[in-house]
Design an enzyme around this catalytic site. Sequence first.
Site, PDB file in Angstrom:
ATOM      1  N   ARG A   1      -2.669  -2.226  -3.251  1.00 15.71           N
ATOM      2  CA  ARG A   1      -3.711  -1.272  -3.061  1.00 15.71           C
ATOM      3  C   ARG A   1      -3.749   0.020  -4.093  1.00 15.71           C
ATOM      4  O   ARG A   1      -2.660   0.731  -3.893  1.00 15.71           O
ATOM      5  CB  ARG A   1      -3.872  -0.760  -1.657  1.00 15.71           C
ATOM      6  CG  ARG A   1      -5.077   0.075  -1.450  1.00 15.71           C
ATOM      7  CD  ARG A   1      -5.057   0.834  -0.053  1.00 15.71           C
ATOM      8  NE  ARG A   1      -6.045   1.558  -0.045  1.00 15.71           N
ATOM      9  CZ  ARG A   1      -6.050   2.712   0.892  1.00 15.71           C
ATOM     10  NH1 ARG A   1      -5.130   2.913   1.541  1.00 15.71           N
ATOM     11  NH2 ARG A   1      -7.228   3.580   1.178  1.00 15.71           N
TER      12      ARG A   1
ATOM     13  N   GLY B   1     -13.725   4.260  14.323  1.00 14.78           N
ATOM     14  CA  GLY B   1     -14.904   3.474  14.498  1.00 14.78           C
ATOM     15  C   GLY B   1     -14.779   2.146  15.127  1.00 14.78           C
ATOM     16  O   GLY B   1     -15.673   1.893  15.957  1.00 14.78           O
TER      17      GLY B   1
ATOM     18  N   GLY C   1      -8.572   9.150   7.488  1.00 10.93           N
ATOM     19  CA  GLY C   1      -9.452   9.668   6.168  1.00 10.93           C
ATOM     20  C   GLY C   1     -10.700   8.754   6.681  1.00 10.93           C
ATOM     21  O   GLY C   1     -10.764   7.726   7.295  1.00 10.93           O
TER      22      GLY C   1
ATOM     23  N   LEU D   1     -14.045   5.194   9.776  1.00 11.54           N
ATOM     24  CA  LEU D   1     -13.544   6.399  10.342  1.00 11.54           C
ATOM     25  C   LEU D   1     -11.987   6.298  11.069  1.00 11.54           C
ATOM     26  O   LEU D   1     -11.754   5.353  11.751  1.00 11.54           O
ATOM     27  CB  LEU D   1     -14.355   6.628  11.708  1.00 11.54           C
ATOM     28  CG  LEU D   1     -15.688   6.743  11.423  1.00 11.54           C
ATOM     29  CD1 LEU D   1     -16.696   7.001  12.776  1.00 11.54           C
ATOM     30  CD2 LEU D   1     -16.240   7.844  10.433  1.00 11.54           C
TER      31      LEU D   1
ATOM     32  N   ASN E   1     -12.772   1.850  17.829  1.00 14.96           N
ATOM     33  CA  ASN E   1     -12.253   2.395  19.115  1.00 14.96           C
ATOM     34  C   ASN E   1     -13.166   3.172  20.043  1.00 14.96           C
ATOM     35  O   ASN E   1     -13.059   3.316  21.120  1.00 14.96           O
ATOM     36  CB  ASN E   1     -10.804   2.637  19.096  1.00 14.96           C
ATOM     37  CG  ASN E   1      -9.866   1.219  18.725  1.00 14.96           C
ATOM     38  OD1 ASN E   1      -9.850   0.355  19.390  1.00 14.96           O
ATOM     39  ND2 ASN E   1      -9.322   1.409  17.492  1.00 14.96           N
TER      40      ASN E   1
ATOM     41  N   ASN F   1       0.782  -1.027  -0.029  1.00 19.62           N
ATOM     42  CA  ASN F   1       0.097   0.040   0.041  1.00 19.62           C
ATOM     43  C   ASN F   1       0.980   1.258  -0.063  1.00 19.62           C
ATOM     44  O   ASN F   1       1.475   1.634   0.985  1.00 19.62           O
ATOM     45  CB  ASN F   1      -0.745  -0.149   1.398  1.00 19.62           C
ATOM     46  CG  ASN F   1      -1.836   1.177   1.432  1.00 19.62           C
ATOM     47  OD1 ASN F   1      -1.623   1.985   0.605  1.00 19.62           O
ATOM     48  ND2 ASN F   1      -2.705   1.080   2.446  1.00 19.62           N
TER      49      ASN F   1
ATOM     50  N   ARG G   1      -7.811  10.290  19.548  1.00 17.20           N
ATOM     51  CA  ARG G   1      -7.344   9.863  20.951  1.00 17.20           C
ATOM     52  C   ARG G   1      -6.929  11.079  21.462  1.00 17.20           C
ATOM     53  O   ARG G   1      -7.289  11.301  22.885  1.00 17.20           O
ATOM     54  CB  ARG G   1      -6.376   8.844  21.095  1.00 17.20           C
ATOM     55  CG  ARG G   1      -6.951   7.372  21.531  1.00 17.20           C
ATOM     56  CD  ARG G   1      -5.719   6.353  21.369  1.00 17.20           C
ATOM     57  NE  ARG G   1      -4.983   6.672  20.022  1.00 17.20           N
ATOM     58  CZ  ARG G   1      -4.181   5.550  19.540  1.00 17.20           C
ATOM     59  NH1 ARG G   1      -4.070   4.641  20.116  1.00 17.20           N
ATOM     60  NH2 ARG G   1      -3.760   5.938  18.256  1.00 17.20           N
TER      61      ARG G   1
ATOM     62  N   GLU H   1      -8.480  -4.436   5.196  1.00 18.01           N
ATOM     63  CA  GLU H   1      -8.299  -4.395   3.705  1.00 18.01           C
ATOM     64  C   GLU H   1      -7.183  -5.551   3.102  1.00 18.01           C
ATOM     65  O   GLU H   1      -7.204  -5.801   2.040  1.00 18.01           O
ATOM     66  CB  GLU H   1      -8.004  -2.881   3.407  1.00 18.01           C
ATOM     67  CG  GLU H   1      -9.214  -1.882   3.695  1.00 18.01           C
ATOM     68  CD  GLU H   1      -8.780  -0.500   3.935  1.00 18.01           C
ATOM     69  OE1 GLU H   1      -8.425  -0.276   5.250  1.00 18.01           O
ATOM     70  OE2 GLU H   1      -8.795   0.273   3.268  1.00 18.01           O
TER      71      GLU H   1
ATOM     72  N   HIS I   1     -12.376   3.867  -0.060  1.00 14.12           N
ATOM     73  CA  HIS I   1     -12.377   3.031   1.050  1.00 14.12           C
ATOM     74  C   HIS I   1     -13.329   2.049   0.723  1.00 14.12           C
ATOM     75  O   HIS I   1     -13.746   1.185   1.350  1.00 14.12           O
ATOM     76  CB  HIS I   1     -13.157   3.718   2.141  1.00 14.12           C
ATOM     77  CG  HIS I   1     -12.119   4.598   2.937  1.00 14.12           C
ATOM     78  ND1 HIS I   1     -12.670   5.977   3.725  1.00 14.12           N
ATOM     79  CD2 HIS I   1     -10.842   4.594   3.360  1.00 14.12           C
ATOM     80  CE1 HIS I   1     -11.591   6.418   4.323  1.00 14.12           C
ATOM     81  NE2 HIS I   1     -10.252   5.847   4.000  1.00 14.12           N
TER      82      HIS I   1
ATOM     83  N   ARG J   1      -8.416  16.591   7.081  1.00 12.42           N
ATOM     84  CA  ARG J   1      -9.095  17.031   6.111  1.00 12.42           C
ATOM     85  C   ARG J   1     -10.532  17.670   6.367  1.00 12.42           C
ATOM     86  O   ARG J   1     -11.242  17.240   7.202  1.00 12.42           O
ATOM     87  CB  ARG J   1      -9.446  15.886   4.741  1.00 12.42           C
ATOM     88  CG  ARG J   1      -8.072  15.537   4.319  1.00 12.42           C
ATOM     89  CD  ARG J   1      -8.432  14.094   3.245  1.00 12.42           C
ATOM     90  NE  ARG J   1      -7.459  13.214   3.512  1.00 12.42           N
ATOM     91  CZ  ARG J   1      -7.607  11.918   3.286  1.00 12.42           C
ATOM     92  NH1 ARG J   1      -8.982  11.545   2.580  1.00 12.42           N
ATOM     93  NH2 ARG J   1      -6.746  11.034   3.495  1.00 12.42           N
TER      94      ARG J   1
HETATM   95  P1  ADP Z   1      -5.659   4.992   8.696  1.00 12.16           P
HETATM   96  O1  ADP Z   1      -6.796   5.930   8.156  1.00 12.16           O
HETATM   97  O2  ADP Z   1      -4.095   5.751   8.697  1.00 12.16           O
HETATM   98  O3  ADP Z   1      -5.530   3.609   8.659  1.00 12.16           O
HETATM   99  P2  ADP Z   1      -6.567   4.220  11.223  1.00 12.16           P
HETATM  100  O4  ADP Z   1      -7.617   3.549  10.856  1.00 12.16           O
HETATM  101  O5  ADP Z   1      -5.598   3.560  12.163  1.00 12.16           O
HETATM  102  O6  ADP Z   1      -5.771   5.289  10.499  1.00 12.16           O
HETATM  103  O7  ADP Z   1      -7.021   5.478  12.462  1.00 12.16           O
HETATM  104  C1  ADP Z   1      -6.304   6.189  12.957  1.00 12.16           C
HETATM  105  C2  ADP Z   1      -7.252   7.018  13.865  1.00 12.16           C
HETATM  106  O8  ADP Z   1      -8.044   6.266  15.053  1.00 12.16           O
HETATM  107  C3  ADP Z   1      -6.707   8.027  14.862  1.00 12.16           C
HETATM  108  O9  ADP Z   1      -7.354   9.285  14.861  1.00 12.16           O
HETATM  109  C4  ADP Z   1      -6.568   7.590  16.143  1.00 12.16           C
HETATM  110  O10 ADP Z   1      -6.581   8.480  17.294  1.00 12.16           O
HETATM  111  C5  ADP Z   1      -7.867   6.871  16.241  1.00 12.16           C
HETATM  112  N1  ADP Z   1      -7.911   5.792  17.302  1.00 12.16           N
HETATM  113  C6  ADP Z   1      -7.287   4.706  17.481  1.00 12.16           C
HETATM  114  N2  ADP Z   1      -7.445   4.171  18.978  1.00 12.16           N
HETATM  115  C7  ADP Z   1      -8.225   5.028  19.348  1.00 12.16           C
HETATM  116  C8  ADP Z   1      -9.270   4.843  20.530  1.00 12.16           C
HETATM  117  N3  ADP Z   1      -8.869   3.892  21.191  1.00 12.16           N
HETATM  118  N4  ADP Z   1     -10.179   5.948  20.665  1.00 12.16           N
HETATM  119  C9  ADP Z   1     -10.276   6.768  20.080  1.00 12.16           C
HETATM  120  N5  ADP Z   1      -9.693   7.143  18.742  1.00 12.16           N
HETATM  121  C10 ADP Z   1      -8.722   5.979  18.521  1.00 12.16           C
END
Ligand code: ADP
Length: 404
Positions: free
Chosen positions: A94, A336, A215, A212, A338, A15, A288, A389, A183, A244
């Site tokens: 990807r 989404g 992106g 979520l 977490n 990717n 987070r 993915e 996505h 964004r």
């Molecule tokens: P990418 O789009 O780069 O693959 P990810 O799907 O890994 O990114 O998502 C990253 C986002 O997920 C970040 O904003 C991160 O803070 C959020 N995230 C990860 N763990 C948690 C958590 N425990 N609570 C809230 N947000 C979280």
Amino acid sequence: MPTTSPKSQHVLVLNCGSSSLKFAIIDANDGHEIISGLAERLGADAPSIKYKYNGAKTVIELGANQAHAEAINTLVTLIKDHNLDEYLTAVGHRVVHGGEHFTKSVLIDDAVIEGITKASSLAPLHGHANLLGISSAQNSFTGLPQVAVFDTAFHQTMDEVAYLYALPYKLYTDYGVRRYGMHGTSHYYVAGQTAKLLNQPIEQSNFISAHLGNGCSVCAIKDGKSVDTSMGLTPLAGIVMGTRSGDIDPGLFNFLTTQLDYNAKQIDNLLNQESGLLGISELSNDCRTIEEAAVAGHKKAQLALDIFCYRLAKQIAAYMVPLQRLDALIFTGGIGENSDIIRANVIKQLGYLGLNCDEQANLNARFGTQGIISTSDKIPKAVVMPTNEEWVIALDAANIVKEL
Ligand code: ADP
């Protein structure tokens, strides 16, 4: 020659981003990650590769300015050093933009490269990186079939009513300006898994999937097919994301250029890198960090979260128009999967659709756990479904190779 050995299903998934390269060797049989890693800061001062193998994490420093080709060369050495090349059957790439031409994954040949090159004018940054990844992998893994899996492909079932912008029609016919959506691999995967979880055929399932991560996008899935999605010509459109803006008033371009002397590159940077959660909170793009700050009383962090959730809830509600009936709202991606806070907030705003949230189930569904987070007898259900993915890419590549 197709073989039945489970080991022959190992696929190297690549990717490529503009300055990064995520990689993994996946067993397509079960999605198991044999090795995975990330090359970062490619082409910059101190590029490096971090990888995880057999539970151990290792960092390899690359020379200054080394980029995708060198990272892939290092990856080849790494794979050979660990004897992982023996069972590799394919490389799965990807590819962010497949334009209208690619409606499913394909074996890469010269015509496919030409098609990807054409589509990459619609997303130059991503497209260029994807092409670089493909050519480097072709040079380094000679003889291994290479497969392209497109982020846009799942959305090619959208009707023109959903994908056309209200712009002069010629911009579509002459230049391909339309909504494509991204996505797709993730929306496709979580929809399939949710249908399994709810024990209903995907062909009869109506879902809204919210991916979520850094992106973010929402997809309306009717009878298992994408009928609308929030990203557009590029991944900048739709809901609020980490950095964004998502949708804005296009009149902003005129304001920024005539009143504030912005040029196109600066506007692009403003909307892609400086907006979203980061722009509003003036603190971070990381959900987070924003949640922790909001709990501690940081007002702009709270505002960023509120805007994020409001815009997301509005987008979900809008997709009731094409769907009419909703079986489940799906949360996926880092946020989404977490953030119980964001899920509870969004579900609360959508109570009138019949959605509700079981507090304990919502708290439990974190760190890669899938589950129904609404009270069990209610339809629509709210579901947390970890995305994968890489597994979809590995499966598509393995299936295409089997047919050769
Ligand atoms: P990418 O789009 O780069 O693959 P990810 O799907 O890994 O990114 O998502 C990253 C986002 O997920 C970040 O904003 C991160 O803070 C959020 N995230 C990860 N763990 C948690 C958590 N425990 N609570 C809230 N947000 C979280």
